[in-house]
Scaffold this active site. Sequence first.
Site, PDB file in Angstrom:
ATOM      1  N   HIS A 102      10.793  10.391 -27.800  1.00  0.00           N
ATOM      2  CA  HIS A 102       9.736  11.247 -27.250  1.00  0.00           C
ATOM      3  C   HIS A 102      10.052  12.747 -27.434  1.00  0.00           C
ATOM      4  O   HIS A 102       9.230  13.515 -27.937  1.00  0.00           O
ATOM      5  CB  HIS A 102       9.567  10.901 -25.763  1.00  0.00           C
ATOM      6  CG  HIS A 102       8.588  11.761 -25.052  1.00  0.00           C
ATOM      7  ND1 HIS A 102       7.233  11.725 -25.304  1.00  0.00           N
ATOM      8  CD2 HIS A 102       8.768  12.717 -24.093  1.00  0.00           C
ATOM      9  CE1 HIS A 102       6.621  12.595 -24.524  1.00  0.00           C
ATOM     10  NE2 HIS A 102       7.530  13.219 -23.780  1.00  0.00           N
TER      11      HIS A 102
ATOM     12  N   ARG B  25       0.794  -1.236   0.000  1.00  0.00           N
ATOM     13  CA  ARG B  25       0.000   0.000   0.000  1.00  0.00           C
ATOM     14  C   ARG B  25       0.825   1.283   0.000  1.00  0.00           C
ATOM     15  O   ARG B  25       0.340   2.359   0.331  1.00  0.00           O
ATOM     16  CB  ARG B  25      -1.001   0.020   1.157  1.00  0.00           C
ATOM     17  CG  ARG B  25      -1.971  -1.134   1.071  1.00  0.00           C
ATOM     18  CD  ARG B  25      -3.214  -0.917   1.875  1.00  0.00           C
ATOM     19  NE  ARG B  25      -4.119  -2.018   1.647  1.00  0.00           N
ATOM     20  CZ  ARG B  25      -4.036  -3.186   2.254  1.00  0.00           C
ATOM     21  NH1 ARG B  25      -3.104  -3.388   3.158  1.00  0.00           N
ATOM     22  NH2 ARG B  25      -4.884  -4.141   1.973  1.00  0.00           N
TER      23      ARG B  25
ATOM     24  N   ARG C  23      -0.842  22.530 -14.141  1.00  0.00           N
ATOM     25  CA  ARG C  23       0.176  21.531 -14.506  1.00  0.00           C
ATOM     26  C   ARG C  23       0.101  21.132 -15.975  1.00  0.00           C
ATOM     27  O   ARG C  23       1.093  20.715 -16.566  1.00  0.00           O
ATOM     28  CB  ARG C  23       0.069  20.292 -13.593  1.00  0.00           C
ATOM     29  CG  ARG C  23       1.185  19.298 -13.844  1.00  0.00           C
ATOM     30  CD  ARG C  23       1.309  18.243 -12.768  1.00  0.00           C
ATOM     31  NE  ARG C  23       2.359  17.296 -13.118  1.00  0.00           N
ATOM     32  CZ  ARG C  23       2.924  16.451 -12.277  1.00  0.00           C
ATOM     33  NH1 ARG C  23       2.543  16.412 -11.025  1.00  0.00           N
ATOM     34  NH2 ARG C  23       3.863  15.629 -12.681  1.00  0.00           N
TER      35      ARG C  23
ATOM     36  N   GLU D  75      12.524  19.020 -23.771  1.00  0.00           N
ATOM     37  CA  GLU D  75      11.752  19.366 -22.561  1.00  0.00           C
ATOM     38  C   GLU D  75      12.342  20.612 -21.898  1.00  0.00           C
ATOM     39  O   GLU D  75      11.626  21.390 -21.275  1.00  0.00           O
ATOM     40  CB  GLU D  75      11.734  18.192 -21.577  1.00  0.00           C
ATOM     41  CG  GLU D  75      11.196  16.868 -22.141  1.00  0.00           C
ATOM     42  CD  GLU D  75       9.672  16.830 -22.322  1.00  0.00           C
ATOM     43  OE1 GLU D  75       8.983  17.810 -21.973  1.00  0.00           O
ATOM     44  OE2 GLU D  75       9.187  15.801 -22.845  1.00  0.00           O
TER      45      GLU D  75
ATOM     46  N   LYS E 177       4.554  11.716 -11.123  1.00  0.00           N
ATOM     47  CA  LYS E 177       3.735  10.902 -12.036  1.00  0.00           C
ATOM     48  C   LYS E 177       4.464   9.582 -12.231  1.00  0.00           C
ATOM     49  O   LYS E 177       5.617   9.558 -12.680  1.00  0.00           O
ATOM     50  CB  LYS E 177       3.570  11.598 -13.389  1.00  0.00           C
ATOM     51  CG  LYS E 177       2.496  12.656 -13.400  1.00  0.00           C
ATOM     52  CD  LYS E 177       2.218  13.133 -14.821  1.00  0.00           C
ATOM     53  CE  LYS E 177       1.176  14.229 -14.827  1.00  0.00           C
ATOM     54  NZ  LYS E 177       0.972  14.801 -16.179  1.00  0.00           N
TER      55      LYS E 177
ATOM     56  N   GLU F 142      -2.712  17.980 -11.555  1.00  0.00           N
ATOM     57  CA  GLU F 142      -3.122  18.466 -12.877  1.00  0.00           C
ATOM     58  C   GLU F 142      -4.599  18.849 -12.943  1.00  0.00           C
ATOM     59  O   GLU F 142      -5.319  18.464 -13.861  1.00  0.00           O
ATOM     60  CB  GLU F 142      -2.762  17.440 -13.960  1.00  0.00           C
ATOM     61  CG  GLU F 142      -2.555  18.089 -15.315  1.00  0.00           C
ATOM     62  CD  GLU F 142      -1.879  17.177 -16.331  1.00  0.00           C
ATOM     63  OE1 GLU F 142      -0.834  16.596 -16.027  1.00  0.00           O
ATOM     64  OE2 GLU F 142      -2.419  17.067 -17.437  1.00  0.00           O
TER      65      GLU F 142
ATOM     66  N   HIS G 228       2.488  13.558 -29.045  1.00  0.00           N
ATOM     67  CA  HIS G 228       1.980  12.204 -28.801  1.00  0.00           C
ATOM     68  C   HIS G 228       1.321  11.636 -30.058  1.00  0.00           C
ATOM     69  O   HIS G 228       1.459  10.446 -30.359  1.00  0.00           O
ATOM     70  CB  HIS G 228       0.960  12.199 -27.662  1.00  0.00           C
ATOM     71  CG  HIS G 228       1.606  12.242 -26.308  1.00  0.00           C
ATOM     72  ND1 HIS G 228       0.964  12.744 -25.202  1.00  0.00           N
ATOM     73  CD2 HIS G 228       2.819  11.840 -25.885  1.00  0.00           C
ATOM     74  CE1 HIS G 228       1.771  12.657 -24.159  1.00  0.00           C
ATOM     75  NE2 HIS G 228       2.897  12.116 -24.548  1.00  0.00           N
TER      76      HIS G 228
ATOM     77  N   HIS H 298       2.995  18.487 -26.432  1.00  0.00           N
ATOM     78  CA  HIS H 298       2.763  17.048 -26.273  1.00  0.00           C
ATOM     79  C   HIS H 298       1.496  16.563 -26.980  1.00  0.00           C
ATOM     80  O   HIS H 298       1.418  15.391 -27.334  1.00  0.00           O
ATOM     81  CB  HIS H 298       2.689  16.682 -24.788  1.00  0.00           C
ATOM     82  CG  HIS H 298       4.050  16.689 -24.116  1.00  0.00           C
ATOM     83  ND1 HIS H 298       4.839  17.817 -24.051  1.00  0.00           N
ATOM     84  CD2 HIS H 298       4.753  15.711 -23.498  1.00  0.00           C
ATOM     85  CE1 HIS H 298       5.968  17.530 -23.409  1.00  0.00           C
ATOM     86  NE2 HIS H 298       5.941  16.251 -23.061  1.00  0.00           N
TER      87      HIS H 298
END
Length: 362
Positions: free
Chosen positions: A265, A121, A241, A185, A143, A237, A252, A248
């Site tokens: 990427h 957990r 954010r 980035e 993330k 987010e 993407h 992207h």
Amino acid sequence: MQKLRVDLGDRSYSILIGRNLLPELGGAAEKFEFSGKIGLVSNPTVFKLYGATAAGSLIKSGFEVEEIIIPDGEEYKSLASMEKIYEAMLRAKLDRRSALVALGGGVIGDITGFAASTYMRGIDFIQVPTTLLGQVDSSVGGKTGVNHPLGKNMIGAFWQPRLVLIDIDTLATLPKREFLSGLAEVIKYGVIWDEGFFEFLEDGKDAVLGLDGEALTEVIRRSCEIKAEVVSRDEREAGLRAILNFGHTIGHAIETVTGYKKYLHGEAVAIGMYYAARLANVLGLLQEREVSRIRALIMAYGLPSELPPGIEATDLIPAMELDKKTVSGTLKFILPEKIGAVRIEKGIKPEDIRKALSFRGV
Ligand code: NAD
Ligand code: GLY
């Protein structure tokens, strides 16, 4: 050494940035109340280069280290790899006060964080990113997750690390193409947040590309500072954010239609940033000379800026609509109004997107 803070109440943590920091990992880990066992997660490529130093430092500080090695590659950021990590942790009897250390790029960081978020957990973990993308982006902000055959990063959790330790010397062994991909980035932070940083990147190109220690430290420090500021204001987010996704939405879609094979990427994001700037210009938000400046910086860092022949808006728009960042079918774009400031725009007309995506060679 530079030290930054990500302010998230009782989940706040430090980011340490400097040269030759890996031997300090054990000493840094000692400051937390971990039990004696640490799972060191890495892949064979990175472990061969830095595993002995990382493990040696932890052992010297009195930790028992369980090495957990998963194969190298995005395809191993999967639930199957998670299962192997859990099994290694259970066999080694890691308990609720044990911790994981992620030694590697974004793939290792994301999967290790997700394993930490779910094992018993939730246990602590430390990020030790060894790619530029990891150091300026994925190791900060919590993330974590894995891919699913039906979509990238679809399974995951927000789970903050206890510490991010960035040894810039690890970049010396990173393939050049991976390094440049991470710089996309970095350029992103200049466009979305800080014109002064954008100028620093324009003026400091030779030093950055030459891996000059001072220039690299500044690139990583300022990128982490901006990310930490954004994440501290909007961890999950809810709004702000999303600006970190500049470039992207289109990026993407490019990765999807090219089957994740043609571009790294950051390369796809670089193209996405140029076309997002182009879209802002089509909508009358951004001046032409700012679009040119963004494109020039992308190109100065050896990154692609233009869609390859054969990829058209008709391929990309459906892929954008499938993106997980699309809520209720509404496309969301992060659009610059000037270098250093962006706005979040929804409900853009497909003909404007098509117009922006039709630009070539300008
Ligand atoms: P990666 O982790 O696959 O690393 C790229 C390659 O470099 C790998 O082959 C790796 O073994 C190798 N490598 C790593 N460090 C090295 C070093 N110092 N020397 C030599 N080789 C080295 O790729 P990445 O670009 O670091 O990360 C991409 C992943 O990050 C994606 O899965 C993406 O979804 C994720 N990501 C996550 C976030 C987030 O906020 N969590 C943000 C951006 C990207
Ligand atoms: N990489 C985007 C984010 O962390 O939100």
